[in-house]
Write a protein that holds these residues in place. Sequence first.
Motif: not given
Length: 253
Positions: A82-106
């Motif tokens: 089992y490998i766990r990979v830390p990412t900042q995807i949530k922060q990039i999409i919701f905090d930095v870019r504040q995407e109104p339609n986040p699903c595609s980029l996510c």
Amino acid sequence: MQKLLSYVRRAVDHYHMIEPGDRIAVGVSGGKDSLALLAALANLRRFYPNPFELTAITLEMGYEEMDFEPVQRFCDALAVEYIRVPTQIKQIIFDVRQEPNPCSLCAKMRRGALHEAALAAGCKKVALGHHYDDVVETYLLSLFYEGRISCFLPVTYLDRKSITLIRPLLYTPERYVRSIARRYELPVVHNPCPADGNTKRQEIKELLHQLESSNHGLRERIFGAIQRYPLRGWAPDRTRDNTASAEPDSNEI
């Protein structure tokens, strides 16, 4: 579990998903679909004629409330790395870019991160947890919102990454995955994404539910049309039928 293995074995055989010596990364989000897929492949590994190895990979999206320790114990019990990979995807999409339609980029960011993690783990194949209902819903999403007759493929080779994506659950109805998750108490991790359940896919899911109330077997007919048409890559090799029929039965569960 035996019926789940029948569904998975049929899909693997029909679309030549597993070859001898494959190292397969299973994308494990913590949801019921990916956990059921991992359990099925771990069991299939014991008797499938083509020997293969498994690694489970989870992308940690950046939500502090998501606890993957139960998934770690589940993988340990299955004897799967089992490998766990830390990412900042949530922060990039919701905090930095504040995407109104986040699903595609996510989805795009998650795909890229998963493929890189699989390659780093020595895996040239990635198993994804798309099930029978996902096939039908994706087909209708393409038709209704893009004006295309299209769907993801059972097997997809990505030449830019030299990775092959496989979808062993494509014959498995979602209701059966849900039943397996309850029956075997799979360690499902709640998804705290604010966009979860508020998507076009959810609209299609609800529409299908309404239509099926007066059109019994609608999903089965749509799925059959995809194979009979067939869409590119969807013609099954039925000469490899080594298990009992795994065609979804609406009265099964």
